[in-house]
Enzyme design. Structure first.
Site, PDB file in Angstrom:
ATOM      1  CG  ASP A  62      -2.111   0.977   0.998  1.00 23.78           C
ATOM      2  OD1 ASP A  62      -2.046   1.807   0.062  1.00 23.78           O
ATOM      3  OD2 ASP A  62      -3.083   0.925   1.758  1.00 23.78           O
TER       4      ASP A  62
HETATM    5  C1  BGC Z   1      -4.824   3.617   0.069  1.00 23.41           C
HETATM    6  C2  BGC Z   1      -4.962   2.689  -1.117  1.00 23.41           C
HETATM    7  C3  BGC Z   1      -4.773   3.447  -2.390  1.00 23.41           C
HETATM    8  C4  BGC Z   1      -3.409   4.122  -2.358  1.00 23.41           C
HETATM    9  C5  BGC Z   1      -3.099   4.932  -3.601  1.00 23.41           C
HETATM   10  C6  BGC Z   1      -3.541   4.419   0.021  1.00 23.41           C
HETATM   11  O1  BGC Z   1      -3.540   5.396   0.989  1.00 23.41           O
HETATM   12  O2  BGC Z   1      -4.883   2.881   1.273  1.00 23.41           O
HETATM   13  O3  BGC Z   1      -6.231   2.071  -1.092  1.00 23.41           O
HETATM   14  O4  BGC Z   1      -4.914   2.610  -3.483  1.00 23.41           O
HETATM   15  O5  BGC Z   1      -3.368   5.003  -1.238  1.00 23.41           O
HETATM   16  O6  BGC Z   1      -3.867   6.087  -3.637  1.00 23.41           O
END
Ligand code: BGC
Length: 755
Positions: A226
């Site tokens: 993530d």
């Molecule tokens: C989120 C993800 C997301 C990623 C990119 C993170 O903060 O938890 O779900 O895909 O950011 O934006």
């Protein structure tokens, strides 16, 4: 050049470089070898793609589909697949190679700020819909990122809290949906979550990323962190996180050094590069030029999905559907500016948004009135607005209140602190209902709310966060163009305190203890026979359905066999409609602690008035088993199981019982002198010993008073599971029954414990 050759040509520095992004969205290219970079984009219910490489300006205009909370309520695999296909085409049009979704984390508590993005409290529903969505996107040559793997069920301290639970809970609830999607649909990527699991960050957790995901489940894609979830680049690569996002070039050097110093094996680094290159090549081969973004067509699909996902919670006296010749008052600011999506990384720059008021105005002419009802920038009551709303409601035949949760109460990044709607929404409902007996409440919210006023309106329609076409969809359902067919993908408890995780949420001292174990959502409420506001699976229609002729293909089976279940479902009302046939399996109480019932099948069927359709399900071992910690495997407890077809988890229409024979004695069990006889006899050797010596044992037990003489007279049988004899350990016998002195008990146990 194939991937293996490419990896062999990369320098150590290039390999390390490939394991982190180029910027916020792109992977790195290696121009010298002709390896291009590819683009990722959020996700999950629309494209959040940026013109520049970092998150600064607004994302490009796109279509906002209903969020996961809503689309899950459709209980419709085909619809989720279609949504995926459409997003896949949009991604091709925007030159996006990996869409960052779906999010399938389990809704453990109604308070999780990101529940709106997730599907359900039930792993089967989450997994089936997730798998369909992934298939849809990937059918267009675009990858998905199944997220957030795993045990990321709250926003509070999501970057450092450790989710702690026993392995059975993990396997049956929190891993199960991921397992289903991986095995059914092979997502191109999986996103490792921010949190720790059992004290180790997800991104560094080899046990799950490599041993479980790749080796046990057969995952073939790439694991991406993530965004910002990697704490230790070297540990992440060693554990199986192939790609750290976003750009982390500064720490690429750590990887180079670790390999040089022998702290990271180069083959682990090669695996990461191999997974990345496979992804890049797959994406590039399937990249399509000239795909057009069909904004209006996709808006229409968003409208269809939203309408199919609305859940009619209540409809006294058939107040709905509305008739167009009535005087109708729309009340509440959401009627003109609906809450249709959540905040955070899934936030879409919608190219347009429809609202119920404008849509209805087109055909209601002078018969539609409006009152704002509450301020949108305040949670406090505004007496003037309420007064005006009451007057408008009184002047109409029917009032429709649009209420729910404002964006400030629900978003990625924080959890809710309570389950209430704002005071100004609650008071508006009560005031209008007391002035107008024919009131309907339409709810826009991403997660359950308490409804202290639930008895006051005649009808309640849960629209969830229905995406940019929610205005048209709401009117479609309110006026009966679409017969509602959504079902709740989560339980609505009466009050927050009823939720099983209530006492432990959101954890303490950086530890989140999942003490309620497998008893999440309806698994808890039903097992406890606890009243809820609206149960999992509930949802009404403008028609009615009945069930008959439930048939099981066998009444006895072994765990290796399959069972065919069929049932007739009939539309007994006057309007065409769709029913969600829900199949639950309810084990008879045995030794294993289990939820009273669990959903093991669902099918959505469309029926004309009077029409009957036969719906068939196939059940196998995984529909009857539990995770056996001793065996480190799935086991079926031998016993009686009831197959139930329900209107919801709480309302069972028809049921039939069968006997399932498991092999649960087989692995893992450690037999000792203190093992109760009923477990001892599950092993064939144990059974043979007991059969041979049963008479002597019984006499000895009667002599020492552990088995009453009357029981002996009544003819106690070997296998009388609940009898006093069978719960005694072997040691009682070897100590007090001299007749058994010659039994080579050590050798027998040794044989039984042989692996
Ligand atoms: C989120 C993800 C997301 C990623 C990119 C993170 O903060 O938890 O779900 O895909 O950011 O934006």
């Amino acid at each position: 050049m194939n991937v293996e050759e490419m990896v062999s040509k990369l320098t150590l520095e290039e390999k390390a470089g490939l394991c982190s992004g180029k910027d916020d969205w792109f992977t790195k290219a290696v121009e010298r070898l002709g390896i291009p970079s590819i683009r990722t984009s959020d996700g999950p219910h629309g494209l959040r793609t940026f013109d520049d490489f970092n998150v600064s300006n607004k994302s490009k205009p796109a279509v906002c589909f209903p969020a996961g909370c809503a689309s899950a309520a459709s209980f419709d695999r085909a619809l989720l697949r279609r949504m995926g296909e459409t997003l896949g085409k949009e991604a091709q049009a925007m030159d996006v190679q990996v869409l960052l979704g779906p999010g399938i984390n389990i809704k453990r508590s109604p308070l999780c700020g990101r529940n709106f993005e997730y599907f359900s409290e039930d792993p089967m529903l989450s997994g089936e819909l997730g798998a369909a969505f992934v298939q849809g996107v990937q059918s267009q040559g675009v990858g998905t990122s199944l997220k957030h793997f795993f045990a990321n069920n709250q926003e509070y301290r999501r970057m450092d809290a450790s989710s702690e639970m026993d392995e059975r809970t993990m396997r049956e609830i929190y891993l199960s949906a991921f397992e289903r999607v991986v095995k059914q649909s092979q997502p191109w990527t999986i996103m490792a979550s921010y949190n720790k699991i059992g004290g180790t960050y997800s991104t560094e957790n080899k046990q799950y990323l490599t041993d479980l995901l790749r080796k046990e489940w057969g995952f073939e894609g790439l694991v991406v962190s993530d965004w910002g979830a990697t704490h230790n680049r070297v540990g992440a690569v060693a554990a199986g996180t192939d790609l750290t996002m976003p750009s982390a070039t500064k720490t690429d050097e750590d990887i180079v050094k670790a390999v040089q110093e022998g702290k990271l094996s180069e083959s682990d680094l090669d695996s990461a590069c191999t997974n990345l290159l496979k992804l890049v090549l797959k994406a590039i081969v399937q990249r399509k030029d000239g795909v057009e973004f069909d904004y209006e067509g996709d808006h229409d699909l968003a409208r269809k999905i939203s309408a199919e996902s609305m859940v009619l919670l209540k409809n006294d006296e058939d107040l709905l559907p509305l008739k167009k010749d009535k005087k109708i008052a729309f009340i509440g600011a959401f009627a003109k500016a609906p809450r249709y999506q959540g905040g955070g990384s899934s936030h879409i720059n919608s190219f347009k948004v429809s609202n119920a008021y404008d849509v209805a105005s087109q055909f209601m002419a002078g018969n539609l009135t409006y009152a704002q009802g509450y301020q949108t920038d305040s949670l406090e009551n505004d007496a003037n607005l309420v007064q005006e709303a009451v007057a408008v409601a009184k002047g109409a035949d029917v009032a429709v209140i649009f209420a729910g949760l404002p964006e400030s109460m629900e978003s990625e990044g924080f959890d809710r602190s309570h389950m209430r709607m704002p005071q100004n929404h609650n008071e508006l409902v009560t005031a209008v209902c007391s002035a107008q007996p024919n009131t309907i409440v339409v709810l826009h919210n991403g997660s359950p709310v308490e409804m202290p006023w639930v008895t006051e309106p005649k009808a309640i329609l849960e629209a969830y966060l229905g995406g940019q076409a929610v205005g048209e969809a709401t009117i479609d359902v309110l006026f009966g163009e679409v017969n509602p067919s959504g079902r709740l993908p989560e339980s609505f408890p009466i009050r927050l305190e009823d939720n099983p995780s209530y006492l432990f949420f959101p954890g303490e001292n950086g530890v989140v203890d999942y003490s309620e174990r497998m008893f999440v959502g309806y698994r808890y409420y039903e097992s406890k026979k606890m009243a809820v506001q609206f149960p999992f699976g509930h949802g009404l229609s403008y028609t009615t359905f009945s069930y008959s002729n439930l048939n099981l293909s066998k009444i006895q089976m072994t765990e290796d066999e399959t069972l065919t279940v069929s049932v007739d479902v009939t539309n007994t009302g006057n309007m065409a409609g769709k029913e969600v046939v829900q199949l639950y399996v309810a084990p008879k109480k045995g030794e294993i602690i289990r939820p009273i019932r669990e959903m093991k099948g669902f099918e959505k069927v469309e029926l004309n008035p009077g029409e009957t359709k036969l719906v068939t399900f196939t059940l196998g071992k995984r529909d009857f088993d539990y995770w056996n910690i001793n065996a480190q495997d799935w086991s079926v407890e031998t016993g009686e199981y009831t197959v139930q077809i329900g209107y919801s988890s709480h309302s069972i229409a028809v049921e039939k019982t069968l006997q399932v024979q498991g092999k649960e004695y087989l692995e893992g069990m450690e037999y000792t002198l203190f093992t109760p006889l009923r477990d001892f006899m599950r092993h064939p050797i144990g059974m043979a010993v007991l059969e041979e010596n049963f008479g002597k044992m019984l006499q000895g037990m009667v002599r020492i008073g552990l088995v009453p003489e009357e029981a002996l007279a009544a003819g106690i049988q070997l296998g009388d599971q609940d009898s006093a004899l069978m719960i005694q350990p072997l040691s009682i016998l070897t100590t007090f029954v001299p007749e058994l002195d010659g039994l080579p008990i050590k050798e027998i146990l040794g044989e039984m414990n042989k692996k």
